[in-house]
Design an enzyme around this catalytic site. Sequence first.
Site, PDB file in Angstrom:
ATOM      1  N   SER A 217      33.972  48.556  39.689  1.00  0.00           N
ATOM      2  CA  SER A 217      32.782  48.743  40.588  1.00  0.00           C
ATOM      3  C   SER A 217      32.602  50.244  40.666  1.00  0.00           C
ATOM      4  O   SER A 217      33.222  51.148  40.613  1.00  0.00           O
ATOM      5  CB  SER A 217      33.297  48.004  41.827  1.00  0.00           C
ATOM      6  N   ASP A 274      39.902  43.073  34.273  1.00  0.00           N
ATOM      7  CA  ASP A 274      40.519  42.603  35.576  1.00  0.00           C
ATOM      8  C   ASP A 274      40.733  41.047  35.748  1.00  0.00           C
ATOM      9  O   ASP A 274      39.893  40.265  36.252  1.00  0.00           O
ATOM     10  CB  ASP A 274      39.620  43.091  36.991  1.00  0.00           C
TER      11      ASP A 274
END
Length: 516
Positions: A217, A274
Site C-alpha cells: 500500500s 500478500d
Amino acid sequence: MSAAPSPDPSLTGERLRPHRIGIDTGGEHVVYLPHGSPACQGEGFGPQSRLQLSLGGHRLMANLAIVQGNGLAPDQIGLSESVWASLRPTADDHVTLAHPPSVESLSNVRAKLYGGTLAEAQLRAIVADIAAQRYSNIEMAAFIAACSGDHLALDEVVALTGAMVDTGTRLRWPSPMVVDKHCVGGLPGNRTTPIVVAIATALGLVMPKTSSRAITSPAGTADTMAVLTPVDLDVGRMRRTVERTGGCLVWGGAINLAPVDDTLIRIERALDIDSPGQLVASILSKKVAAGSTHVVIDMPVGPTAKVREARHARMLERMLHAVAGRFGLGLTVLRTDGLQPVGRGVGPALEAHDVLAVLQNLPAQPRDLRERALALAAVVLDTAGRAESGSSLAMARECLDSGRAWRQFQAICEAQGGLRSPGVAPHRYPVVATREGRVEAIDNRRLAQAAKLAGAPASPLAGLAIDVRVGDMVACGQPLFTLHAQSPGELAYALEYVARHPSIVSLGATSEEIGT
C-alpha cells in the site's frame, strides 16, 4: 575413530579492511570487492556469491558485487549501509570473509514448490534460517511464492505463525486484558487505527499498538504515525509510554516483534504478493508477540480491495479464527465496505492530516473516516466488555466529540517523543474529469498504485488527495483526485501511469443521457 571437527569458517576465510562505500541497498546486505581481488581468486567468489562475514562476535550473510576501477584497494571490502550498521567496524578492524555453510532447510522450500505439505519442524527450520540471514532475497522469494495463493494448510499457517513469534521479542503486560485492532488492508486511506487507539485508551483500555510499514500500500499505520511522532521506540520507551497513557502507536520492527515477518514483508513488497496464509501468519504473529489478548480485525470487502468477494472473506475469516484460537487470542472480525477509499488522503502525510482533522473535530474532517473509526472503536469496547449493551458507539462518539480522544492522542505522541505537524508536498497536480458524469466506481488498486508512483510511502509527503466519492455528479474539468509529489520526476511518473489508466475513477452516464 571420531572424525575431526569441522573448522570454523570465520577462522579460515580471507581477512579484509572494511570500507564504508555509502550505498543504501534498502536493507539488503551487499558487499563489494574490486575486480581481480585476491579474495575472489583464492576463494572462488564471483558476482552474486553468497558470503559469510564475521567481525568480533557478529556474523551475517551478504551478497557480493564486483567493482570495476580503482575504488577499492585489493585488501579492502566495501560495505553497504546495512552491513556497516550491523557490523559497526572501527578503524583497526578486519572483516573475515568465507563461504557460508550449506542451508539444509532449502530442501523444504523445494518440497513446498512442488506442492508438498510441510511439518512444523520443517517450517521452523526455514524461519530460523531466514532469521539468521542465511537466505538470499531470491531464496526468500521462492519461499513466498511456494506459500502463495491457497498453498498453506491450516496446520502450516499455525506452525508458521508460532515460528515467527519465537524469532523475536514476546511482550507481557500486567493487565489481564490487552486489546488490539488491525486492518487486513487493500483500501487506500483507511487510517482508523490512530483514532481507535486514542478513543480506547481514553476510555481506560490498554492498547499497546504495534504496526507495520506498508507492504503493498502507499502507507501503513507506522508510516503515517512516523510523520506525526517518533515510532522507532525500543521496548523500554514503549513500556513507559503505555504505563503513562495506556497505549502507544509504534513500529513493531523497532522492538523486534516477529522480525522474520518484517524480512518477508520487504520481499512481498517487491513482489506485490500478500497471500492469505502468509497474511494470517503475519497479522497474528505480531499480535501474539505484542502480548494482545483480544483483537478486532477490520476486513474491507470490495471488487478492488484486497479481499474481493464474500467467499474469500469467509475463507480468510475462518482461517483467522482457527489460528487465533490455537494461540488463545480472542478474535472479532468486522467486514466493512471496501468499494472505495476512506477519507481524502492516500499517503503518510496526507492520511495524517485526515487523522488530525477527525481527532480535532474540524468542520472539513472526512466523515467516512470518522464514522468507520467510531464503529471499530465500539467493537473494541464491546470486545473488552467496557460498555453496557448497545452503548458502545455512543461512548466512543462522546469521547471523540468531547475532545477526550484528541487530548489522549496528544498525550501518547508526547510520551513517544513529541507531536509534529505533517507537511504538504511541493508539487501537486489535479487529475480532472474529461466529461460530465456520475462517479460509478473508484479502482482502489490503481489509485493506490498512482499514489505509490508519486513517491509514497518512501517520500512521506507524496500520494494523492481524493476529491470525489462514488455517487457524486462531476462536471467536465472538475478534479477527481490530486497527485502530490516531492519531486517533479515522481509527479511525472505518476501522471504517465494515470494517463494509461483513465478509468481509475469511472464515470457513468448523466440523467439526460439516460433519458435519451
